[in-house]
Design an enzyme around this catalytic site. Sequence first.
Site, short mmCIF file in Angstrom:
data_model
loop_
_atom_site.label_atom_id
_atom_site.label_comp_id
_atom_site.label_asym_id
_atom_site.label_seq_id
_atom_site.Cartn_x
_atom_site.Cartn_y
_atom_site.Cartn_z
N PRO A 154 90.58 32.55 85.58
CA PRO A 154 90.86 31.33 84.83
C PRO A 154 90.17 30.12 85.46
CG PRO A 154 92.86 32.54 85.28
CD PRO A 154 91.79 33.13 86.14
N GLU A 155 89.32 29.47 84.70
CA GLU A 155 88.65 28.26 85.14
C GLU A 155 88.99 27.17 84.14
OE1 GLU A 155 84.51 29.18 85.89
OE2 GLU A 155 84.98 31.26 86.32
N ARG B 198 98.45 39.67 91.51
CA ARG B 198 98.12 39.50 92.94
C ARG B 198 98.96 38.45 93.66
NH1 ARG B 198 91.74 40.86 93.17
NH2 ARG B 198 92.04 42.93 92.29
#
Length: 289
Positions: free
Chosen positions: A2-3, A127
């Site tokens: 995600p940017e 994660r």
Amino acid sequence: MPELPEVETIRMGLQKYLVGKVISDAEVRLERQLEGNPNDILGTQILSVGRFGKALVIDFANGFSLAIHIKMTGQLIYRGPETKDIILSPKVGGELPHKFTHIIFTLESLILNHESKQSHLYYNDIRQFGWMKIVRTEDINLLPFFKGIGPEPLKDLTLSMFDKILSKTKAPIKVVLLDQKRIAGIGNIYANDALFLSKINPKRPASSLTKEETKQLFDAIETVLKKGLEVGGASEWQYVNAEGTAGNYQDFFQVYGKDGKPCSVCGTIIQRINLGGRGTFLCSSCQSL
DNA sequence: TGCCCCCTGCAG
DNA sequence: CTGCAGGGGGCA
């Protein structure tokens, strides 16, 4: 990963569904991922959902804010009466909640003389690199991430600012693009593709770019970010929007993840190298040193 | 400025 | 089965 385009897509969804609602309960299954006291944001109306670079900030009417960074594998998925028909693809986790759902907010609508309509905001993170922090709204800028965050493309980053930022360092241009303290919002996918589009080698010292190259890179960054926004982000990994739907930018990747495949412009095989500890993809012919 | 670490899935 | 990737904070 995600940017800016992915996080902005999530922000728009959350803005649509959360504003005006009240969080009535917070179930924190993985304590490590939430800092601060959840009670500070319970029972108070959600005013807005903002974004700074790759981070989200939800402001509440009582003067508290919830800052969220989903890092690489975080997902914020809203489920309510408005979204009940949308079924999550098993690829991105399937039925909610599941074993990677670490925080669950229960929300109530504030519609008077209606039965209370419940909905949920699920935070999933395989994660567990992401974080949420509850702080007073006025203290947001004291959080490490927000302190000294750089200007962002499509917003307050101008060409002359960009030029000044690049001129200050000999670090490889790609490392500079990924440094959120210098420029906010760009991650590995868009950095690689913007450098390819502007035909600049990722290893080039930032300060060595000519005015012309700087302009081309600046424009390329805007082009890839806008395209990313237009198609709802890139879902190469775990990314989905606030409704749990994947984006399509992965269909437009030029070099990111394309190592071993021919360059779309000249046919040269795309290479993968390591820069600043990050996977870096380029066409050595189009992007010669 | 550069390296390590957080954690898990997956490549080799 | 080992080891690596990856955003970004923290520390050397």
